[in-house]
Design a protein around this motif. Sequence first.
Motif, PDB file in Angstrom:
ATOM      1  N   ASN A  57       0.822  -1.211   0.000  1.00 43.20           N
ATOM      2  CA  ASN A  57       0.000   0.000   0.000  1.00 43.20           C
ATOM      3  C   ASN A  57       0.859   1.264   0.000  1.00 43.20           C
ATOM      4  OD1 ASN A  57      -2.329  -1.518   0.019  1.00 43.20           O
ATOM      5  ND2 ASN A  57      -2.635  -1.384   2.237  1.00 43.20           N
ATOM      6  N   ILE A  58       1.973   1.224   0.734  1.00 41.63           N
ATOM      7  CA  ILE A  58       2.881   2.372   0.738  1.00 41.63           C
ATOM      8  C   ILE A  58       3.515   2.549  -0.642  1.00 41.63           C
ATOM      9  CG2 ILE A  58       5.109   3.169   1.628  1.00 41.63           C
ATOM     10  CD1 ILE A  58       4.252   2.147   4.385  1.00 41.63           C
ATOM     11  N   GLU A  59       3.909   1.450  -1.268  1.00 44.69           N
ATOM     12  CA  GLU A  59       4.478   1.532  -2.619  1.00 44.69           C
ATOM     13  C   GLU A  59       3.459   2.103  -3.606  1.00 44.69           C
ATOM     14  OE1 GLU A  59       5.776  -2.396  -3.466  1.00 44.69           O
ATOM     15  OE2 GLU A  59       7.483  -2.317  -2.073  1.00 44.69           O
ATOM     16  N   ASP A  60       2.204   1.665  -3.484  1.00 39.77           N
ATOM     17  CA  ASP A  60       1.160   2.189  -4.370  1.00 39.77           C
ATOM     18  C   ASP A  60       0.952   3.688  -4.142  1.00 39.77           C
ATOM     19  OD1 ASP A  60       0.771  -0.275  -5.512  1.00 39.77           O
ATOM     20  OD2 ASP A  60      -0.966  -0.790  -4.268  1.00 39.77           O
ATOM     21  N   ALA A  61       0.987   4.105  -2.878  1.00 43.99           N
ATOM     22  CA  ALA A  61       0.828   5.530  -2.570  1.00 43.99           C
ATOM     23  C   ALA A  61       1.995   6.337  -3.138  1.00 43.99           C
ATOM     24  CB  ALA A  61       0.721   5.732  -1.060  1.00 43.99           C
ATOM     25  N   TRP A  62       3.201   5.779  -3.058  1.00 43.80           N
ATOM     26  CA  TRP A  62       4.381   6.457  -3.639  1.00 43.80           C
ATOM     27  C   TRP A  62       4.242   6.559  -5.154  1.00 43.80           C
ATOM     28  CZ3 TRP A  62       8.260   5.830  -7.174  1.00 43.80           C
ATOM     29  CH2 TRP A  62       9.367   6.676  -7.048  1.00 43.80           C
ATOM     30  N   ARG A  63       3.831   5.456  -5.773  1.00 42.89           N
ATOM     31  CA  ARG A  63       3.663   5.446  -7.225  1.00 42.89           C
ATOM     32  C   ARG A  63       2.626   6.485  -7.655  1.00 42.89           C
ATOM     33  NH1 ARG A  63       2.970   0.499  -7.510  1.00 42.89           N
ATOM     34  NH2 ARG A  63       4.945  -0.167  -8.414  1.00 42.89           N
ATOM     35  N   ASP A  64       1.518   6.575  -6.909  1.00 40.09           N
ATOM     36  CA  ASP A  64       0.481   7.551  -7.245  1.00 40.09           C
ATOM     37  C   ASP A  64       1.033   8.974  -7.215  1.00 40.09           C
ATOM     38  OD1 ASP A  64      -1.383   5.567  -7.575  1.00 40.09           O
ATOM     39  OD2 ASP A  64      -2.301   5.818  -5.601  1.00 40.09           O
ATOM     40  N   ARG A  65       1.860   9.276  -6.205  1.00 44.97           N
ATOM     41  CA  ARG A  65       2.316  10.662  -6.035  1.00 44.97           C
ATOM     42  C   ARG A  65       3.524  11.002  -6.898  1.00 44.97           C
ATOM     43  NH1 ARG A  65       2.815  14.743  -6.817  1.00 44.97           N
ATOM     44  NH2 ARG A  65       2.806  16.678  -5.590  1.00 44.97           N
ATOM     45  N   PHE A  66       4.507  10.110  -6.963  1.00 40.33           N
ATOM     46  CA  PHE A  66       5.774  10.470  -7.603  1.00 40.33           C
ATOM     47  C   PHE A  66       5.881   9.996  -9.054  1.00 40.33           C
ATOM     48  CE2 PHE A  66       6.648  10.951  -3.142  1.00 40.33           C
ATOM     49  CZ  PHE A  66       7.437  12.076  -3.100  1.00 40.33           C
ATOM     50  N   SER A 283      19.545  24.047  -4.386  1.00 38.14           N
ATOM     51  CA  SER A 283      18.916  23.608  -5.627  1.00 38.14           C
ATOM     52  C   SER A 283      17.400  23.761  -5.550  1.00 38.14           C
ATOM     53  CB  SER A 283      19.254  22.143  -5.923  1.00 38.14           C
ATOM     54  OG  SER A 283      18.409  21.629  -6.933  1.00 38.14           O
ATOM     55  N   PRO A 284      16.789  24.574  -6.424  1.00 40.69           N
ATOM     56  CA  PRO A 284      15.318  24.661  -6.441  1.00 40.69           C
ATOM     57  C   PRO A 284      14.657  23.319  -6.735  1.00 40.69           C
ATOM     58  CG  PRO A 284      16.280  26.488  -7.674  1.00 40.69           C
ATOM     59  CD  PRO A 284      17.409  25.525  -7.365  1.00 40.69           C
ATOM     60  N   TRP A 285      15.336  22.470  -7.521  1.00 43.38           N
ATOM     61  CA  TRP A 285      14.763  21.157  -7.818  1.00 43.38           C
ATOM     62  C   TRP A 285      14.712  20.273  -6.575  1.00 43.38           C
ATOM     63  CZ3 TRP A 285      11.806  19.899 -11.651  1.00 43.38           C
ATOM     64  CH2 TRP A 285      11.914  20.558 -12.879  1.00 43.38           C
ATOM     65  N   VAL A 286      15.791  20.256  -5.802  1.00 42.71           N
ATOM     66  CA  VAL A 286      15.775  19.501  -4.548  1.00 42.71           C
ATOM     67  C   VAL A 286      14.688  20.058  -3.638  1.00 42.71           C
ATOM     68  CG1 VAL A 286      17.062  18.995  -2.435  1.00 42.71           C
ATOM     69  CG2 VAL A 286      18.186  18.767  -4.671  1.00 42.71           C
ATOM     70  N   ALA A 287      14.580  21.381  -3.561  1.00 39.17           N
ATOM     71  CA  ALA A 287      13.549  22.011  -2.729  1.00 39.17           C
ATOM     72  C   ALA A 287      12.156  21.603  -3.180  1.00 39.17           C
ATOM     73  CB  ALA A 287      13.703  23.527  -2.784  1.00 39.17           C
ATOM     74  N   TYR A 288      11.938  21.545  -4.496  1.00 43.31           N
ATOM     75  CA  TYR A 288      10.625  21.160  -5.004  1.00 43.31           C
ATOM     76  C   TYR A 288      10.232  19.772  -4.503  1.00 43.31           C
ATOM     77  CZ  TYR A 288       6.980  19.576  -8.180  1.00 43.31           C
ATOM     78  OH  TYR A 288       5.809  19.053  -8.677  1.00 43.31           O
ATOM     79  N   PHE A 289      11.147  18.813  -4.617  1.00 43.04           N
ATOM     80  CA  PHE A 289      10.804  17.450  -4.217  1.00 43.04           C
ATOM     81  C   PHE A 289      10.702  17.308  -2.699  1.00 43.04           C
ATOM     82  CE2 PHE A 289      12.333  16.478  -8.581  1.00 43.04           C
ATOM     83  CZ  PHE A 289      11.158  15.892  -9.031  1.00 43.04           C
ATOM     84  N   LEU A 290      11.431  18.117  -1.934  1.00 46.39           N
ATOM     85  CA  LEU A 290      11.205  18.133  -0.490  1.00 46.39           C
ATOM     86  C   LEU A 290       9.787  18.609  -0.196  1.00 46.39           C
ATOM     87  CD1 LEU A 290      14.510  19.645   1.024  1.00 46.39           C
ATOM     88  CD2 LEU A 290      13.947  17.252   0.574  1.00 46.39           C
ATOM     89  N   GLY A 291       9.338  19.628  -0.946  1.00 47.53           N
ATOM     90  CA  GLY A 291       7.994  20.147  -0.756  1.00 47.53           C
ATOM     91  C   GLY A 291       6.916  19.165  -1.148  1.00 47.53           C
ATOM     92  N   VAL A 292       7.188  18.325  -2.140  1.00 47.84           N
ATOM     93  CA  VAL A 292       6.245  17.271  -2.523  1.00 47.84           C
ATOM     94  C   VAL A 292       6.234  16.152  -1.479  1.00 47.84           C
ATOM     95  CG1 VAL A 292       5.778  15.459  -4.231  1.00 47.84           C
ATOM     96  CG2 VAL A 292       6.402  17.762  -4.992  1.00 47.84           C
ATOM     97  N   ALA A 293       7.414  15.813  -0.969  1.00 47.21           N
ATOM     98  CA  ALA A 293       7.549  14.656  -0.079  1.00 47.21           C
ATOM     99  C   ALA A 293       6.940  14.886   1.298  1.00 47.21           C
ATOM    100  CB  ALA A 293       9.024  14.278   0.068  1.00 47.21           C
ATOM    101  N   LYS A 294       7.070  16.090   1.843  1.00 42.44           N
ATOM    102  CA  LYS A 294       6.650  16.317   3.219  1.00 42.44           C
ATOM    103  C   LYS A 294       5.172  16.004   3.445  1.00 42.44           C
ATOM    104  CE  LYS A 294       5.732  19.083   7.034  1.00 42.44           C
ATOM    105  NZ  LYS A 294       4.638  19.971   7.428  1.00 42.44           N
ATOM    106  N   PRO A 295       4.227  16.578   2.663  1.00 42.52           N
ATOM    107  CA  PRO A 295       2.817  16.215   2.882  1.00 42.52           C
ATOM    108  C   PRO A 295       2.522  14.764   2.550  1.00 42.52           C
ATOM    109  CG  PRO A 295       3.045  17.695   0.990  1.00 42.52           C
ATOM    110  CD  PRO A 295       4.370  17.664   1.679  1.00 42.52           C
ATOM    111  N   TRP A 296       3.303  14.169   1.635  1.00 40.32           N
ATOM    112  CA  TRP A 296       3.085  12.751   1.334  1.00 40.32           C
ATOM    113  C   TRP A 296       3.454  11.888   2.534  1.00 40.32           C
ATOM    114  CZ3 TRP A 296       6.272   8.428   1.092  1.00 40.32           C
ATOM    115  CH2 TRP A 296       5.668   7.282   0.567  1.00 40.32           C
TER     116      TRP A 296
END
Length: 594
Positions: A57-66, A283-296
């Motif tokens: 279920n965690i893998e599916d949730a990761w796949r859905d988001r990333f 890196s703005p790109w690293v920052a972007y993915f940190l911002g995506v990851a935190k609420p996930w």
Amino acid sequence: MSENQQAETSESATDQTSEKLVELAKRRGYFFQSSGSYGSVGGFYTFGPQGAALKGNIEDAWRDRFALAEGNMEIDAPTIMPEPVFEASGHLEGFDDMLIECPDCGTSSRADHLVEDNTMYEDAESLEIPEVEEIIAEYELVCPDCGAGLAGVAVEDFNLMFATNIGPGDSQPGYLRPETAQGIFVEFPRLKEYARNQLPFGVTQIGRAYRNEISPRRSIIRTREFTQAELEYFIDPEEDEPDLSAVEDVEVTLYPATEQNDEDGDEIQTTIGDAVADDVIASPWVAYFLGVAKPWYEAVGVDMDRFRFRQHLSGERAHYASDCWDAESEIDGNWIEMAGFAYRGDYDLSKHSEHSGDRFTVFKQYDEPKTVERATVDPNMSYLGPEFGGDAGAVVEELEALAARDRTAFEGDTVEFELEGETYEIPVEKTGFAVEEQTESGEHIIPHVVEPSFGVDRLVYTVLHHAYREDEVDDEERTYLELEPEVAPTFVGVFPLQSDAELEAQADEIVDDLREAGLSITYDDSGNIGRRYRRQDEVGTPFCVTVDYETVEADETTVTVRERDTTDQKRLPVDDLAETLSAIREGDLEFEDL
């Protein structure tokens, strides 16, 4: 490193929660050490029925988001790859941990872990070997198995790669992959075609990786076989920028390297937008993915009061990373890495291009054609052939490379170059050297790579640890897992109140209806109803449905639905049950609002 960089408690000091969780995991089928009938082997774990479902279920949730939400591709590459892949990637030379071997009993230990467990130093992995040897001597550290002193014992690099042979007889050497990323990088020449040669694009992969850990420990936190979920995002470093507007207001706890190196340093509370504006995250790109990851992370059940992003110190960064931030969770007073967010630059694609001879570039179209000067050579082969024989082709390649990088080398009467360690000179007139104007519509560039890399097993452990609860219900102690409905292994338990044919028949119908609606269901008719509730609480099942005599005798067919965390109960119509529970699982409805 300052002495304030110390563990809040020793990693060897495991609290009762972890002990109880590991026992619960074994008893209820979450995870347990593999091959127990043969004495087990350290660092290998089997996920039981509950654990495999939670992990899936965690893998599916990761796949859905990333993957899906970000519009990225997914592949599934082999776990064994030939030796040249890892020569190119640098893993054969630079993928090492610090090994110290007890002179008395022969036990091998990770030297940096011994330091972290028994001294004031927290990030010993970032230190050089001589520094670690000095600390071992200063603190008079001993073997964890037999107690023999380790002062003066040499610390050595130990490569973590698992070696194997591909094919019989005179076989080809290969290795089990230490990260899923290389399976993406080596296939880049084909994957870029699927992306229509348009940057940026991302490729994801969820799969097994293998590292021959010196001292695996703490159950599934540090193992020799584990699952990674990785995204390799390919960008044009000169033109591509992330849309930070979607994540700029995400609040994060950061622990930058500057704070770690400051005696009075501490975590900082900020937003992704401010962290980029203040150059905390380069890196703005690293920052972007940190911002995506935190609420996930929050959505799958990580406690945000026990979560942070920590920047790697210079000495602990991987050989390929110019910057890296870890997502860390607090367990037993210690911080463990769950993911790394690295800016890998063009290291990987450049290395594979150099070693394979294939083209790991993307053609970048100019807005308008450009006229440029190019240095070229057209060697006189009637001269080079007799002069160099079978090496003439290598000479041509070296002359072409020299003309591209240093045209001034051809300004004299002769040009000097090296071939297999020897220096040669040939007349410039024999090289056919010329500088020509050429009109070009574009150029081949090597993309840069941004990599969010998630450790699934450690996240499973974190989710379970952060969900572990103990309370009292009706004067009876209860243990339960407050798992998020999205990832809970089983969503609903269905019980007939008693052993009764009519109740059991109705319960069977409900099970069929709920499974048809796509919900994960367990059926339990063993023991009294209270014990059945406790069993489902302990494995984290969010809801239990009880079929009782009112279900089959009343005019309207209803059942009792019990919520795990509060133990509140409501009667709901059977006809609406699947739709209502599905809405709750999707987050469109709250149980308390029914």
